[in-house]
Design an enzyme around this catalytic site. Sequence first.
Site, mmCIF file in Angstrom:
data_model
loop_
_atom_site.group_PDB
_atom_site.id
_atom_site.type_symbol
_atom_site.label_atom_id
_atom_site.label_comp_id
_atom_site.label_asym_id
_atom_site.label_seq_id
_atom_site.Cartn_x
_atom_site.Cartn_y
_atom_site.Cartn_z
ATOM 1 N N ASP A 1 0.802 9.165 -12.249
ATOM 2 C CA ASP A 1 0.882 7.965 -11.419
ATOM 3 C C ASP A 1 2.345 7.632 -11.122
ATOM 4 O O ASP A 1 3.200 7.682 -12.017
ATOM 5 C CB ASP A 1 0.206 6.810 -12.172
ATOM 6 C CG ASP A 1 0.112 5.549 -11.362
ATOM 7 O OD1 ASP A 1 -0.538 5.574 -10.313
ATOM 8 O OD2 ASP A 1 0.693 4.531 -11.794
ATOM 9 N N GLU B 1 3.796 25.014 -22.678
ATOM 10 C CA GLU B 1 3.455 25.519 -24.006
ATOM 11 C C GLU B 1 1.968 25.833 -24.122
ATOM 12 O O GLU B 1 1.536 26.507 -25.060
ATOM 13 C CB GLU B 1 3.840 24.501 -25.074
ATOM 14 C CG GLU B 1 5.333 24.252 -25.201
ATOM 15 C CD GLU B 1 5.643 23.182 -26.232
ATOM 16 O OE1 GLU B 1 4.767 22.927 -27.093
ATOM 17 O OE2 GLU B 1 6.730 22.577 -26.171
#
Length: 537
Positions: free
Chosen positions: A203, A260
Site C-alpha cells: 500500500d 530469501e
Amino acid sequence: MADESAEWWQGAIIYHIYPRSFQDSTGNGIGDLRGIEQRLDYIAQLGVDAIWISPFAKSPMRDFGYDVSDYLSVDPLFGSLEDFQSLLKAAHDRGLKVMMDQVLSHTSSEHPWFLESREGRGNAKADWYVWSDPAPGGAPPNNWLSVFGGSSWQWEPRRGQYYLHNFLREQPDLNYHCEDVQRAVLDVCRFWLEMGVDGFRLDVCAFYFHDPSLSDNPPAQAPQGSHFMFNPYSLQEHRHDIAQPDNLQFLEKLRALTDEYDDRVLLGELHQSDGEALHHAYTGPDRLQLAYGYWLLGADELNAETIRQIATDLRFGPDDGWPCWALDNHDFHRAVSRLGVEENPDAALIALIALTCMRGATCLYQGSELGLPNADVPYEDLLDPYGREFYPSFIGRDGARTPMPWDAEKPHAGFSEAKPWLPVTEPHRRLSVRQQETLPGSTLNRMRRFLNWRREMPALRLGEMRFLDVPQDVLGFVRTYDGQNICCLFNLSATDVPVSLDLIDCGEQLHGHGFAAVLEDEVLVLPAHGAWFGAAS
C-alpha cells in the site's frame, strides 16, 4: 527453448478480493476468510493465477483495515490465523498464489507502538513515528496536507508535539528514518513469508519516508478536469512529504528479504503524480517486480491511443520493469460507470481483455468479470471516511466495495444471510454469478473462456511486445516468446473498423478465445468492441 528464468508473476492475472464484501460465512453481514475459501473453485475456474486480499490484519476499521493495530494477527471480523492458513493451503492446492496487502507506511493510532511512542520523548519507541514541535504561534510544523482532508499534522498533548498522518488522524505515519522501525517492519513481512504467502501488495509504497527538514511543499497547478480537484491535496506538489529517495533503499531491503524465499513477489501501489517516473525508479532486479499506478483507474474515457501512449511511457523493453494493469479496484469507481458504458459493458470488457494481453500482469477486481457498474450508495449508507469528508463533490469509494452478487434468487444475492455492511443494489443482483453462468454470451462466461484460453498462450504472458501501425480506434501489437508470435488486434470503438492486411501480418486466425472477425479480400473487419488473434510469422 523456453526461458527458464520466467517467473509466475510475469503476465499473471491477479484476482483482487476485498474481503469484507466477497462472501460472509458467519452470518454477520461482513465477508471473511472462510468465505473466500468457500469460493476458491469459482476463482480458479476464472483462469487467474493468484489472489490479492485487501487487509485482514487486526484493526479498529477506521479505514476498513488500512489502519493496522496488530500486524501479526487476523482481525476477528475476518476469522483467525488458522482460518488464513486453511485458506492458504486450499488456494495452493488449486494452483493459486496468495498475495496479502501490507500497509507499512502507517499504523492505527491504537497500535501498541504508537501508544508507547505518544507517552513521551524518552521511551524506547519515542522515534518510531514522525513527531515535531509546533511552528511559532502553535501552528502545525509546515503546510503538508492529508490525502483525506486538512492538515497532515495532529496535536498530541501527552508529548506536546504534532505527529504526521498522510491519511486519517487515526493513521499515524511510521518514521522510516528510524532503523528500529525498518527492522520491525521487515520482521512483520518475514512472519507472513514464513507462513507461506506468495507476495505482498504494498500500500502507498512511495509514502514510507519523508524529508526530515520538514520543508513546505510548493504549490502545484492541478490539471484541468482532474478527478481530485475537490481535494486541496491536489494543489500541492508533494516534493517533501512523499516519494523520497530513501524509499528505494528500503525497497531494496524488502526485496532482499523476499528473495530469501522462492517465487515471492512485491507489487507496489504508486500514487497519481509522476507515476511513470516512479515506475522506472521503483521496479527492477533489486526492487519491485511489479507496480501499478492510477493511469487507467481514474480514466473516464479510454481509447487505443491512450493505452499505447501509457505503455510507451512506462517502456516495455526486456530490461524494463513490469507494470500491473488495472481498470478497477477498491479505491476507484468501477470502470463500467466511470467510462459511461453501463448500457454496453462490452466496451469495458474489451479494454480489460486487451490489457491482459499486453506486457505486464493484470489485476482483476472482484465483480469486474461480471461487468458490475458502480453501486449507487445513498449518503446515509456511506461509510467511507474519504467519501463522507468530501461529499457531494466526491461520493466516496463505497460504490466499488459493495458485496459480490452470487445468486439473485437468494437474500442479499447470496453474499450473506444477514443485512450486509453495504447494500446489494438491484443492478448488481441482475448481474449475479448464477444468472450469468446460465448465459453463454454473458460477461462472466466470455471472460472465463478468454482467460482460460490465454493461460495456454505463453507469448501473451511472457513475450516481448511490438506495437503495430493500425487504424486509430484499434490497439494492435505482437507478442513474441519462444518461437510463438501472436498478433493481437482490439477494436475499442463502438463501430466496425476495417484493417488492411497490406499494413500488417496478422497471421492465421487463432480460435478458442471467443472473439471473431470477418476477413474479406485482404481486409480484416473488426466488429465493434471486437478482437482478432493470429499466429503471426
